[in-house]
Design an enzyme around this catalytic site. Structure first.
Site, mmCIF file in Angstrom:
data_model
loop_
_atom_site.group_PDB
_atom_site.id
_atom_site.type_symbol
_atom_site.label_atom_id
_atom_site.label_comp_id
_atom_site.label_asym_id
_atom_site.label_seq_id
_atom_site.Cartn_x
_atom_site.Cartn_y
_atom_site.Cartn_z
ATOM 1 N N ASP A 16 1.023 -1.578 0.079
ATOM 2 C CA ASP A 16 -0.308 -0.089 0.257
ATOM 3 C C ASP A 16 0.630 1.342 0.189
ATOM 4 O O ASP A 16 1.624 1.086 0.091
ATOM 5 C CB ASP A 16 -0.946 -0.148 0.766
ATOM 6 C CG ASP A 16 -2.097 1.255 0.836
ATOM 7 O OD1 ASP A 16 -2.078 1.701 0.096
ATOM 8 O OD2 ASP A 16 -2.352 1.017 2.384
ATOM 9 N N ASN A 64 -9.837 -3.169 -6.647
ATOM 10 C CA ASN A 64 -9.348 -1.627 -7.723
ATOM 11 C C ASN A 64 -10.142 -1.462 -9.186
ATOM 12 O O ASN A 64 -10.042 -0.606 -9.357
ATOM 13 C CB ASN A 64 -8.388 -2.574 -7.914
ATOM 14 C CG ASN A 64 -7.381 -2.004 -6.679
ATOM 15 O OD1 ASN A 64 -6.516 -3.538 -6.085
ATOM 16 N ND2 ASN A 64 -7.461 -2.033 -5.731
HETATM 17 C C1 FPP Z 1 -1.872 0.034 -3.156
HETATM 18 O O1 FPP Z 1 -1.016 1.482 -3.649
HETATM 19 C C2 FPP Z 1 -0.750 -0.120 -4.142
HETATM 20 C C3 FPP Z 1 -1.678 -1.270 -5.429
HETATM 21 C C4 FPP Z 1 -3.337 -0.343 -5.647
HETATM 22 C C5 FPP Z 1 -1.600 -2.114 -6.238
HETATM 23 C C6 FPP Z 1 -0.441 -2.744 -5.722
HETATM 24 C C7 FPP Z 1 0.123 -3.158 -7.396
HETATM 25 C C8 FPP Z 1 2.174 -3.118 -7.277
HETATM 26 C C9 FPP Z 1 2.849 -2.455 -6.778
HETATM 27 C C10 FPP Z 1 2.068 -2.517 -9.193
HETATM 28 C C11 FPP Z 1 1.831 -3.950 -9.685
HETATM 29 C C12 FPP Z 1 2.237 -5.198 -9.352
HETATM 30 C C13 FPP Z 1 2.701 -6.269 -9.972
HETATM 31 C C14 FPP Z 1 3.027 -7.347 -9.258
HETATM 32 C C15 FPP Z 1 2.927 -6.082 -11.451
HETATM 33 P P1 FPP Z 1 -2.792 3.015 -3.484
HETATM 34 O O2 FPP Z 1 -2.613 2.918 -5.171
HETATM 35 O O3 FPP Z 1 -3.573 2.348 -2.767
HETATM 36 O O4 FPP Z 1 -1.319 3.820 -2.393
HETATM 37 P P2 FPP Z 1 -2.208 5.115 -2.030
HETATM 38 O O5 FPP Z 1 -3.391 4.657 -0.954
HETATM 39 O O6 FPP Z 1 -0.770 5.899 -1.267
HETATM 40 O O7 FPP Z 1 -3.613 5.804 -3.390
#
Ligand code: FPP
Length: 227
Positions: A16, A64
């Site tokens: 996250d 998501n």
């Molecule tokens: C949370 O950050 C992360 C995600 C929703 C996706 C996680 C994905 C990756 C690390 C990249 C894809 C992975 C692979 C294995 C190809 P957020 O966007 O919710 O962050 P925030 O809460 O700060 O907005």
């Protein structure tokens, strides 16, 4: 009695904080996700220096899809690029891919890439499990449905139909970015897991952070595991 403490065989991470990382640097959110993938890559490379048998990563939840279309597209494209660029490395490093979630519901080209990657890595000894289009309630519901179709609904029969069935029991669940909640991730599997909430945004999470988390886990086991 002093002992080494049980080591973590199965670690799961809620990655996250990509968005906040980008915002702090006045970059587009997509950059946060891109750096997030680099953090994933480094972590998977570092697995060989640990005793972890399975690392499970929450890459895309069934919730998501509600994000803006652009962002969903970015995440899917990152997934495509990641599989393409890192598959040879997984094979070379004996990493076996496993997917949790309703991944057959992703775009057909991604499903095909994943099928290929699953097949080509099937002999690996260390598992990278990626949760894609995953939600824990849906996972438990489908497992209970299948168990009922087969006959008796018991803890064991449900467990046999969870996406995690072939994986070792979950030992340690980590969430980055300081948020303290599970967000519908591995609710069944986390029943006996240790949990660690770290105040690091995912793109900044390094193999050293993982090592500290493992040391923390071993320390907790030493304190509570014996008498
Ligand atoms: C949370 O950050 C992360 C995600 C929703 C996706 C996680 C994905 C990756 C690390 C990249 C894809 C992975 C692979 C294995 C190809 P957020 O966007 O919710 O962050 P925030 O809460 O700060 O907005």
């Amino acid at each position: 009695m002093s002992g080494e403490g049980r080591h973590a065989r199965h670690v799961a991470i809620i990655m996250d904080g990509n968005g906040r990382w980008a915002k702090r640097k006045h970059l587009p959110r997509a950059m946060g996700h891109r750096r997030g993938v680099e953090a994933v890559r480094e972590l998977v490379r570092s697995l060989k220096d640990t005793r972890i048998e399975c690392l499970t990563l929450y890459a895309f939840s069934s919730e998501n899809w509600k994000r803006p279309e652009d962002e969903v597209d970015d995440l899917m494209n990152l997934m495509r690029r990641f599989i393409k660029s890192d598959l040879p490395e997984f094979i070379a490093n004996d990493v076996k891919l496993h997917i949790l979630g309703d991944w057959q519901g992703l775009a057909p080209d991604i499903v095909a890439m994943l099928e290929d990657a699953l097949e080509k890595t099937s002999h690996g000894s260390r598992t990278l499990a990626v949760a894609l289009n995953y939600g824990s309630h849906a996972e438990i519901a489908q497992a209970a449905r299948k168990a009922a179709e087969e006959g008796e609904v018991t803890e064991e029969s449900i467990e046999r139909h969870l996406y995690s069935a072939p994986l070792p029991p979950l030992d340690l669940l980590i969430r980055t970015s300081g948020e303290i909640r599970l967000s519908n991730f591995l609710l069944w599997q986390a029943a006996y897991a240790e949990m660690l909430f770290v105040d690091v945004l995912w793109p900044d999470f390094t193999p050293d952070h993982l090592k500290h988390a493992l040391a923390d886990f071993a320390e907790r086991e030493r304190r509570f595991g014996g008498r």
